[in-house]
Write a protein that holds these residues in place. Structure first.
Motif, short mmCIF file in Angstrom:
data_model
loop_
_atom_site.label_atom_id
_atom_site.label_comp_id
_atom_site.label_asym_id
_atom_site.label_seq_id
_atom_site.Cartn_x
_atom_site.Cartn_y
_atom_site.Cartn_z
N ARG A 214 -10.31 -8.90 8.06
CA ARG A 214 -9.05 -8.85 7.32
C ARG A 214 -9.31 -8.51 5.85
NH1 ARG A 214 -5.20 -13.96 7.46
NH2 ARG A 214 -6.93 -14.78 6.28
N ALA A 215 -10.34 -9.10 5.26
CA ALA A 215 -10.66 -8.81 3.86
C ALA A 215 -11.06 -7.34 3.69
CB ALA A 215 -11.78 -9.73 3.38
N ILE A 216 -11.82 -6.83 4.64
CA ILE A 216 -12.23 -5.42 4.57
C ILE A 216 -11.01 -4.52 4.69
CG2 ILE A 216 -13.45 -3.60 5.85
CD1 ILE A 216 -15.62 -5.73 6.47
N ALA A 217 -10.11 -4.85 5.59
CA ALA A 217 -8.89 -4.04 5.77
C ALA A 217 -8.03 -4.07 4.50
CB ALA A 217 -8.10 -4.55 6.97
N GLN A 218 -7.92 -5.23 3.88
CA GLN A 218 -7.14 -5.33 2.64
C GLN A 218 -7.77 -4.49 1.53
OE1 GLN A 218 -6.95 -9.56 2.02
NE2 GLN A 218 -5.07 -9.79 3.22
N ARG A 219 -9.08 -4.55 1.40
CA ARG A 219 -9.76 -3.75 0.36
C ARG A 219 -9.59 -2.25 0.62
NH1 ARG A 219 -14.47 -7.49 1.01
NH2 ARG A 219 -13.91 -9.23 -0.30
N LYS A 220 -9.65 -1.90 1.90
CA LYS A 220 -9.48 -0.50 2.27
C LYS A 220 -8.09 -0.02 1.89
CE LYS A 220 -9.87 2.61 6.18
NZ LYS A 220 -10.11 2.76 7.62
N LYS A 221 -7.07 -0.84 2.18
CA LYS A 221 -5.69 -0.48 1.81
C LYS A 221 -5.56 -0.34 0.30
CE LYS A 221 -3.15 -2.49 5.68
NZ LYS A 221 -2.21 -3.53 6.10
N GLN A 222 -6.15 -1.28 -0.43
CA GLN A 222 -6.09 -1.21 -1.90
C GLN A 222 -6.76 0.06 -2.40
OE1 GLN A 222 -7.99 -4.85 -3.10
NE2 GLN A 222 -6.07 -6.04 -3.06
N PHE A 223 -7.89 0.39 -1.84
CA PHE A 223 -8.61 1.59 -2.24
C PHE A 223 -7.78 2.84 -1.93
CE2 PHE A 223 -11.75 4.98 -1.37
CZ PHE A 223 -12.32 5.05 -2.63
N GLU A 224 -7.16 2.86 -0.74
CA GLU A 224 -6.32 4.00 -0.37
C GLU A 224 -5.12 4.12 -1.31
OE1 GLU A 224 -5.48 3.29 3.76
OE2 GLU A 224 -7.45 4.03 4.39
N ARG A 225 -4.53 2.97 -1.70
CA ARG A 225 -3.41 3.01 -2.66
C ARG A 225 -3.88 3.55 -4.00
NH1 ARG A 225 -1.88 -2.68 -2.17
NH2 ARG A 225 -1.86 -2.79 0.07
N LEU A 226 -5.03 3.13 -4.43
CA LEU A 226 -5.56 3.63 -5.70
C LEU A 226 -5.78 5.15 -5.64
CD1 LEU A 226 -8.17 0.93 -6.71
CD2 LEU A 226 -6.07 1.51 -7.92
N LEU A 227 -6.34 5.61 -4.53
CA LEU A 227 -6.54 7.05 -4.36
C LEU A 227 -5.21 7.78 -4.34
CD1 LEU A 227 -9.40 7.29 -1.70
CD2 LEU A 227 -9.51 7.83 -4.13
N GLN A 228 -4.23 7.21 -3.63
CA GLN A 228 -2.91 7.82 -3.54
C GLN A 228 -2.26 7.89 -4.92
OE1 GLN A 228 -1.59 9.17 -0.81
NE2 GLN A 228 0.19 9.83 -1.98
N ASN A 229 -2.32 6.76 -5.67
CA ASN A 229 -1.75 6.73 -7.01
C ASN A 229 -2.46 7.70 -7.94
OD1 ASN A 229 0.10 4.80 -6.24
ND2 ASN A 229 -1.08 3.09 -7.06
N HIS A 230 -3.74 7.80 -7.79
CA HIS A 230 -4.53 8.70 -8.65
C HIS A 230 -4.21 10.16 -8.33
CE1 HIS A 230 -7.72 9.94 -11.24
NE2 HIS A 230 -8.30 10.62 -10.26
N SER A 231 -4.02 10.48 -7.04
CA SER A 231 -3.72 11.86 -6.66
C SER A 231 -2.29 12.24 -7.02
CB SER A 231 -4.00 12.10 -5.18
OG SER A 231 -3.11 11.33 -4.41
N ASP A 232 -1.40 11.23 -7.05
CA ASP A 232 0.00 11.48 -7.41
C ASP A 232 0.14 11.69 -8.91
OD1 ASP A 232 0.78 11.26 -4.80
OD2 ASP A 232 1.51 9.18 -4.98
N GLY A 233 -0.76 11.08 -9.65
CA GLY A 233 -0.57 11.06 -11.08
C GLY A 233 -1.17 12.17 -11.82
#
Length: 136
Positions: free
Chosen positions: A117-136
């Motif tokens: 669960r912790a790994i999945a949460q970190r992965k989601k956070q990382f994907e959100r960061l990548l998404q936000n970075h690519s959007d910005g």
């Protein structure tokens, strides 16, 4: 499997393990008592054997034979009781081993669930960061 189920299973397996473990305590105490009684009987036998060897009047009236007969009966009775306790202890120890194994298996599953669960949460956070970075 959900974490609530694992938590419940963990509580149940822990309770079963502790219940089985409590069952062995009186058997261990009884085993210790019987082994002590046998040791004291052996010490007493050694002491009395030396005393009777030089006591001709006791030998003449057959007290040495009575003593030996009592000693044999007492040792036999203690050994029978000890054997019964050891047999019960063996059964309880097997139950403890099984309960311990189940408890550890459930704990490992719970630990793995938490880690995944912790790994999945970190992965989601990382994907959100990548998404936000690519959007910005």
């Amino acid at each position: 499997m959900k974490h609530d189920k694992l938590a419940q299973m963990s509580q149940v397996t822990e309770a079963v393990y502790l219940a089985e473990f409590r069952k062995v305590q009186p058997l261990l105490q009884e085993e210790t008592r019987l082994r002590g009684a046998l040791a004291r009987l052996n010490e007493q036998a050694d002491s009395e054997r030396k005393a009777l060897a030089t006591d001709m009047p006791m030998q003449t009236i057959g007290a040495d034979l009575l003593w030996q007969a009592w000693l044999v009966r007492s040792r036999k009775q203690l050994n029978i009781e000890l054997s019964q306790v050891l047999a019960k202890k063996s059964v309880v120890m097997e139950r403890i081993r099984l309960a311990f194994g189940r408890r550890n298996a459930v704990q490992a599953m719970s630990d793995r669930f938490i880690t995944d669960r912790a790994i999945a949460q970190r992965k989601k956070q990382f994907e959100r960061l990548l998404q936000n970075h690519s959007d910005g």
